[in-house]
Design an enzyme around this catalytic site. Sequence first.
Site, PDB file in Angstrom:
ATOM      1  N   HIS A  75     -45.647 -58.618 -54.772  1.00 43.73           N
ATOM      2  CA  HIS A  75     -46.970 -57.986 -54.716  1.00 43.73           C
ATOM      3  C   HIS A  75     -47.256 -57.332 -53.363  1.00 43.73           C
ATOM      4  O   HIS A  75     -48.256 -56.634 -53.204  1.00 43.73           O
ATOM      5  CB  HIS A  75     -48.069 -59.000 -55.065  1.00 43.73           C
ATOM      6  CG  HIS A  75     -48.348 -60.003 -53.999  1.00 43.73           C
ATOM      7  ND1 HIS A  75     -47.808 -61.271 -53.995  1.00 43.73           N
ATOM      8  CD2 HIS A  75     -49.146 -59.945 -52.898  1.00 43.73           C
ATOM      9  CE1 HIS A  75     -48.258 -61.942 -52.954  1.00 43.73           C
ATOM     10  NE2 HIS A  75     -49.072 -61.155 -52.261  1.00 43.73           N
ATOM     11  N   SER A 214     -47.873 -63.760 -47.335  1.00 40.88           N
ATOM     12  CA  SER A 214     -47.143 -63.401 -48.548  1.00 40.88           C
ATOM     13  C   SER A 214     -45.708 -63.047 -48.189  1.00 40.88           C
ATOM     14  O   SER A 214     -45.458 -62.283 -47.264  1.00 40.88           O
ATOM     15  CB  SER A 214     -47.799 -62.205 -49.229  1.00 40.88           C
ATOM     16  OG  SER A 214     -49.001 -62.554 -49.828  1.00 40.88           O
TER      17      SER A 214
END
Length: 272
Positions: A75, A214
């Site tokens: 993502h 992330s």
Amino acid sequence: MKLPRLALCLALMPALLHAAPLSREHKILFFGKDERVLVQPDHLPWQAVGQLQTRSRNICTGTLVSPNVVLTAGHCFLNDQGKMDKAISFTVGLWGNEYEDRSQIAEVYVDRAFLKGLIRRKDGIYIPPNIGPRDFAFVRLKTPLGKQQGYIPVFQGSREQLKKLLNEKKWTVTLGGYPIDDQRHLRVHNHCKATDLKNDGRLTHRCNSLEGNSGSPIFVFDAKGQASIVAVQSSAPPAQRRKHEDNLSVSAPMFSQALRDFIQRAKTAESR
């Protein structure tokens, strides 16, 4: 259960000379107190951990897993509309306003099923549980960095073998990356706890992480202090659900074969 929203990459803010004060919500995202420590990225495995930046100036964390390949989260390469956000650079040895080396990006691989399964809403992009285990990505660098910086092996066993390893380590792992409260320094949570290896391949854990983490590696260290990557950070629940849910990562068995194939293609591309 609500779907996790993609909120762990962030717009790159001006260089921070010191850590920004944690907001109340960020503090709630931690499991108890903030146990992260600053680690200078001048030795392995931290030399191999760096910062990825996209065209829209989003940043994530990634790790060199071969001289010219970086492992991160899928993502990280999506913009606010859920469209692909072109990768620009990967920087290692970042410490304040200085860094050791940097490369532009030649290629990014994100799982097609992950991209197809995303839920796009007005308030953001959401990851349904069925595609959560596919939230990984591989990046090929234009300039190999791992020959100088070193790179980190990825666990190559099955889910059952990984579970055995975690049992041997008493489910103790380490996570490090470049979070929102200090985008210019590496912050590491040592000896934090993995909590479950789900049947779908996701590893839950209680390592402190924020936006910007992330793609951060989750390491296990052997008796000689050598690190291997057992998972890559994917998402965290919002603050109001922190007491009920742990952070989510994608375990190595979910992407190790695809990564081996990508590394082989990257070697071929480099030799041309």
